[in-house]
Design a protein around this motif. Structure first.
Motif, PDB file in Angstrom:
ATOM      1  N   PHE A  38      96.045  20.001  79.968  1.00  0.00           N
ATOM      2  CA  PHE A  38      97.428  20.335  79.612  1.00  0.00           C
ATOM      3  C   PHE A  38      97.818  19.645  78.300  1.00  0.00           C
ATOM      4  O   PHE A  38      98.332  20.283  77.372  1.00  0.00           O
ATOM      5  N   ARG A  39      97.542  18.349  78.206  1.00  0.00           N
ATOM      6  CA  ARG A  39      97.876  17.599  76.992  1.00  0.00           C
ATOM      7  C   ARG A  39      97.078  18.111  75.786  1.00  0.00           C
ATOM      8  O   ARG A  39      97.611  18.236  74.670  1.00  0.00           O
ATOM      9  N   PHE A  40      95.796  18.399  76.010  1.00  0.00           N
ATOM     10  CA  PHE A  40      94.932  18.922  74.947  1.00  0.00           C
ATOM     11  C   PHE A  40      95.530  20.201  74.352  1.00  0.00           C
ATOM     12  O   PHE A  40      95.593  20.363  73.123  1.00  0.00           O
ATOM     13  N   LEU A  41      95.968  21.105  75.218  1.00  0.00           N
ATOM     14  CA  LEU A  41      96.515  22.379  74.748  1.00  0.00           C
ATOM     15  C   LEU A  41      97.864  22.195  74.059  1.00  0.00           C
ATOM     16  O   LEU A  41      98.135  22.822  73.024  1.00  0.00           O
ATOM     17  N   LEU A  42      98.716  21.331  74.606  1.00  0.00           N
ATOM     18  CA  LEU A  42     100.021  21.085  73.984  1.00  0.00           C
ATOM     19  C   LEU A  42      99.859  20.563  72.562  1.00  0.00           C
ATOM     20  O   LEU A  42     100.614  20.945  71.658  1.00  0.00           O
ATOM     21  N   GLU A  43      98.897  19.689  72.352  1.00  0.00           N
ATOM     22  CA  GLU A  43      98.659  19.144  71.015  1.00  0.00           C
ATOM     23  C   GLU A  43      98.235  20.225  70.025  1.00  0.00           C
ATOM     24  O   GLU A  43      98.451  20.091  68.816  1.00  0.00           O
ATOM     25  N   LYS A  44      97.652  21.302  70.538  1.00  0.00           N
ATOM     26  CA  LYS A  44      97.245  22.414  69.689  1.00  0.00           C
ATOM     27  C   LYS A  44      98.318  23.499  69.577  1.00  0.00           C
ATOM     28  O   LYS A  44      98.084  24.569  69.009  1.00  0.00           O
ATOM     29  N   GLY A  45      99.495  23.225  70.143  1.00  0.00           N
ATOM     30  CA  GLY A  45     100.574  24.204  70.078  1.00  0.00           C
ATOM     31  C   GLY A  45     100.413  25.344  71.061  1.00  0.00           C
ATOM     32  O   GLY A  45     101.039  26.397  70.902  1.00  0.00           O
ATOM     33  N   ILE A  46      99.590  25.161  72.082  1.00  0.00           N
ATOM     34  CA  ILE A  46      99.397  26.158  73.141  1.00  0.00           C
ATOM     35  C   ILE A  46     100.091  25.633  74.388  1.00  0.00           C
ATOM     36  O   ILE A  46      99.777  24.546  74.875  1.00  0.00           O
ATOM     37  N   ILE A  47     101.064  26.396  74.883  1.00  0.00           N
ATOM     38  CA  ILE A  47     101.959  25.885  75.915  1.00  0.00           C
ATOM     39  C   ILE A  47     101.753  26.635  77.224  1.00  0.00           C
ATOM     40  O   ILE A  47     102.250  27.751  77.414  1.00  0.00           O
ATOM     41  N   PRO A  48     100.996  26.050  78.165  1.00  0.00           N
ATOM     42  CA  PRO A  48     100.886  26.655  79.503  1.00  0.00           C
ATOM     43  C   PRO A  48     102.098  26.251  80.342  1.00  0.00           C
ATOM     44  O   PRO A  48     102.933  25.447  79.922  1.00  0.00           O
TER      45      PRO A  48
END
Length: 358
Positions: free
Chosen positions: A310-320
């Motif tokens: 979750f954190r990995f994706l948020l840092e890339k601007g991808i919001i699950p």
């Protein structure tokens, strides 16, 4: 930390996570049609200005007439509301002090509406994997319940339960004098949907909730409707604020019902992209729920709680969508909307990098 209770509005999520929100981002947390609003609405949007000086029709007569003709029921069996959320709130008031059974995981507002109206709340848990309903175990729990909330297709899994299962459930609810609230907010994304609306005329214990904001991409307007026996509709209507649905939403709803081609194109896109995503995830050993609609659950089986991903994706601007507030999931899965090919490609590239780095 206090987790945001809904998808969308990602600024609150980044704030809760104490992270800077990237300028470029893709929000996969809201399950809205990736094609946007239908052309019929876009082309006529400018003409809506003339209506804002008028009070809206509190009975929503024109929209109800079109809905009744589409569904083959009476106008007196329909109540239009300010999105599904208002209708869930009305139901909460209708069942105040009762025992509510919620089939989990499910939309969090069922429980919120029950709790604020002093209901006793219990759960029937779907088991991850095939997410089987287990009607035998459910029937036992119905004995003590006054009302049961069932989201079909299920949110957040995307699993659709066919009408044969629903019919059996209606029978069991009737035996135990239990009101069945069937939330079909995503029914129009399911290619194999089988209508249960005919049961409304046969069973006085069935309420069907629908949302028009997801398929027609109008969440900012807020529009939904419920279908039930005339008696239940009258009870809900008596609790509804006057003019709760604005005139723009009513007019947009009338036009959206003429958008059959938009619905067809959407279903085709979702089916193609879902198949492409599932094949990709299987190749990279991710687990995915067997969704039939425009969203799905995903987990990396190498970790239990999915916070690192979750954190990995948020840092890339991808919001699950996190699942911390879904009983039975508690962060062990992430939910993703199915978007258009370009956005889904960005997501898949990020998931490749996640696998490569681990």
């Amino acid at each position: 930390m206090i987790w945001p209770s809904h998808g969308s509005n990602p600024q609150y999520l980044y704030e809760a996570m104490d992270k800077q929100m990237p300028e470029e981002r893709i929000d996969f947390s809201a399950n809205i049609n990736p094609l946007g609003p239908p052309r019929e609405l876009k082309d006529r949007w400018g003409s809506l200005f003339q209506y804002i000086s008028d009070y809206p029709d509190p009975l929503a007569s024109l929209l109800k007439s079109k809905l009744a003709a589409t569904e083959g029921i009476k106008e007196t069996q329909i109540l239009v509301g300010n999105g599904g959320a208002e209708l869930i709130t009305l139901i909460g008031r209708m069942i105040a002090g009762k025992h509510a059974l919620i089939i989990q995981p499910a939309f969090s507002e069922y429980e919120e509406a029950c709790r604020v109206n002093h209901c006793t709340v219990s759960y029937h848990q779907l088991v991850p994997g095939d997410w089987d309903l287990n009607l035998e175990a459910l029937s036992e729990k119905l004995k003590a319940a006054d009302v049961v909330f069932f989201c079909n297709p299920n949110n957040p899994t995307g699993v659709y339960y066919p009408s044969a299962i629903v019919e059996e459930m209606i029978k069991k609810c009737h035996i135990h004098s239990c009101l069945l609230i069937m939330d079909e907010a995503f029914y129009d994304f399911a290619c194999d949907y089988q209508s249960i609306v005919p049961f409304i005329g046969k069973a006085s214990n069935v309420v069907v909730l629908r949302s028009m904001t997801k398929m027609f991409s109008i969440p900012g307007l807020r529009l939904g409707y419920m279908m039930a026996s005339e008696g239940l509709i009258e009870r809900a209507k008596a609790l509804k604020p006057h003019w709760s649905v604005n005139v723009l939403a009513l007019k947009a709803g009338e036009w959206c019902l003429d958008s059959e081609e938009h619905v067809r194109l959407t279903k085709n896109l979702i089916r193609q992209e879902r198949a492409r995503l599932v094949q990709f995830y299987q190749q990279l050993d991710f687990e995915v729920s067997p969704s039939s609609v425009n969203f799905y659950l995903l987990r990396d089986p190498s970790i239990d709680v999915q916070l690192p991903l979750f954190r990995f994706l948020l840092e890339k601007g991808i919001i699950p969508r996190h699942t911390m507030n879904f009983p039975g999931l508690e962060g062990k899965w992430l939910r993703f909307a199915i978007k258009g090919p370009k956005d889904n490609d960005v997501l898949m590239e990020a998931m490749r990098q996640w696998r490569k780095d681990r």
